[in-house]
Design an enzyme around this catalytic site. Sequence first.
Site, PDB file in Angstrom:
ATOM      1  N   THR A  56       3.982 -11.313 -13.083  1.00 28.08           N
ATOM      2  CA  THR A  56       4.604 -10.002 -13.297  1.00 28.08           C
ATOM      3  C   THR A  56       6.081 -10.197 -13.634  1.00 28.08           C
ATOM      4  O   THR A  56       6.775 -10.962 -12.952  1.00 28.08           O
ATOM      5  CB  THR A  56       4.463  -9.132 -12.029  1.00 28.08           C
ATOM      6  OG1 THR A  56       3.075  -9.008 -11.723  1.00 28.08           O
ATOM      7  CG2 THR A  56       5.074  -7.753 -12.227  1.00 28.08           C
ATOM      8  N   GLN A  78     -20.082  21.983   0.998  1.00 29.71           N
ATOM      9  CA  GLN A  78     -19.882  21.078   2.141  1.00 29.71           C
ATOM     10  C   GLN A  78     -19.903  19.615   1.719  1.00 29.71           C
ATOM     11  O   GLN A  78     -19.191  18.788   2.299  1.00 29.71           O
ATOM     12  CB  GLN A  78     -20.951  21.327   3.203  1.00 29.71           C
ATOM     13  CG  GLN A  78     -20.636  22.534   4.074  1.00 29.71           C
ATOM     14  CD  GLN A  78     -21.517  22.600   5.305  1.00 29.71           C
ATOM     15  OE1 GLN A  78     -22.556  21.947   5.377  1.00 29.71           O
ATOM     16  NE2 GLN A  78     -21.120  23.413   6.259  1.00 29.71           N
ATOM     17  N   GLU A 109      -1.301 -10.872  -4.160  1.00 29.13           N
ATOM     18  CA  GLU A 109      -0.707 -11.182  -2.840  1.00 29.13           C
ATOM     19  C   GLU A 109      -1.811 -11.446  -1.805  1.00 29.13           C
ATOM     20  O   GLU A 109      -1.690 -11.085  -0.637  1.00 29.13           O
ATOM     21  CB  GLU A 109       0.270 -10.088  -2.404  1.00 29.13           C
ATOM     22  CG  GLU A 109       1.338  -9.850  -3.479  1.00 29.13           C
ATOM     23  CD  GLU A 109       2.658  -9.343  -2.963  1.00 29.13           C
ATOM     24  OE1 GLU A 109       2.938  -9.478  -1.770  1.00 29.13           O
ATOM     25  OE2 GLU A 109       3.422  -8.817  -3.795  1.00 29.13           O
ATOM     26  N   SER A 137      -8.695  -9.293  -0.952  1.00 35.63           N
ATOM     27  CA  SER A 137      -9.265  -8.754   0.297  1.00 35.63           C
ATOM     28  C   SER A 137     -10.037  -9.838   1.048  1.00 35.63           C
ATOM     29  O   SER A 137      -9.993  -9.908   2.280  1.00 35.63           O
ATOM     30  CB  SER A 137     -10.180  -7.568  -0.010  1.00 35.63           C
ATOM     31  OG  SER A 137      -9.406  -6.466  -0.437  1.00 35.63           O
TER      32      SER A 137
END
Length: 390
Positions: free
Chosen positions: A167, A289, A373, A376
């Site tokens: 980046t 709902q 970074e 998961s």
Amino acid sequence: MATNDSLWLPDGDLDAAHREFAQRIRAFAEEKLAPHARTIDEDRTFRRAMVADLATAGILGGPLAKELGGQGWTPLQLALAHEELGAVCGNARGFCAVQTGLVAQCLAKFGDDAQRARWLGPLVRGEAIGCFALTEPDAGSDVAGMRTTAQRDGSGWRVHGRKWWITNGGIADVMILFATVDPAQGRNGITAFLVDTKRPGLLRSPMPGIELGHRGSDHAVLDFDGFAVAGNEVLGPVGKGFGVAMGGLAAGRLSVAAGAVGIQRAALAAAVAFTTGRKQFGQALAAFQMVQERLADMLTSLHASRGLVHRCAMRRAAGTETHADVAMAKLYATEAAAKAADEAVMLHGARGYSSAFPVERLWRDIQALRIYEGTSMIQKGILGRMLAAE
Ligand SMILES: Cc1cc2nc3c(=O)[nH]c(=O)nc-3n(C[C@H](O)[C@H](O)[C@H](O)COP(=O)(O)OP(=O)(O)OC[C@H]3O[C@@H](n4cnc5c(N)ncnc54)[C@H](O)[C@@H]3O)c2cc1C
């Protein structure tokens, strides 16, 4: 049905000073970032004016100590700021995470006086752009497997190798570069360097293909071919770069987690606004709902995510943080945000499939937060190893 943003904003849980802080960053994001968030994504352009705006607002120096030219934000302020940025523009939040979280904060922690004096001011003022060059084609999650080498050359070094997915890599003035001085030593050979990018021996090219999200960000391939690094450009001790990288990433994960909270919040707000306005079968979608159930799940997971993020921030401020705290916050918040963005797209029907509505950008942007970074799975590995060792 009236919308009630107090249900999902953090304000009601904050003391007056933090509430005012969050509102100030929110107002900045709405005024300076929101008008460009869609166009930079569609045009796939990095907006340089954004850097000046972030600097003027004090955001680029936010978490740095005041004596280093920063604002001295607490970890909770950092989390609140990155939630606000993340809710509006993932590109801006990602830029700050790299510029300040990875580059300036690593420099502040590991740099010597001369390195800090040279680069911290320009980074905080937005006069210089930084990048953090760690990932390689054959070394992503497995950082210690990196192949980029730094070979001794007189009092300095010559670097050969390739980094990618960096980046700001195509536009950075300064780079934290990781290379091994001895591949046989694994992580103990990895060394961090703080280097000026404007030198021979570095070829920068855009990442091949079109990114799924973060399309208003610069992502580059960096090829080093005898790139010269001076002896005084080592960041921290030779052979201790693995610790610099891991320390930087562990600290930066709080920003990613907070940004994911922002994405969840934006997804929920958009879903509520849309489903309360859109009528089918003679009534608002939100009156069904089955729709309410989805909104209720999004609200609950938003607060659970923010709770983990703020808990991590509090423990960081108290000096009691463990690797588990930020791993849980990043893991939970990014996965919950991905689910929330997915629900928001679904609740918009075909409109959710178009850039005319913000939810498809949230859906695309969140995927990267689950990956960079530490993916998961890597966060689960950190937690699993801690549990298994006890
Ligand atoms: C938008 C974006 C910006 C980025 N910016 C930067 C940057 O500024 N600087 C930088 O250095 N890098 C950057 N990256 C790179 C990012 O950090 C890596 O992509 C990430 O670390 C994963 O590495 P990889 O892509 O090589 O995947 P791999 O490591 O090859 O992983 C592929 C899959 O295998 C899984 N996996 C890997 N190891 C294990 C394991 N031990 N157990 C279980 N599962 C495992 C992963 O979870 C993943 O699902 C960026 C990436 C993106 C998408």
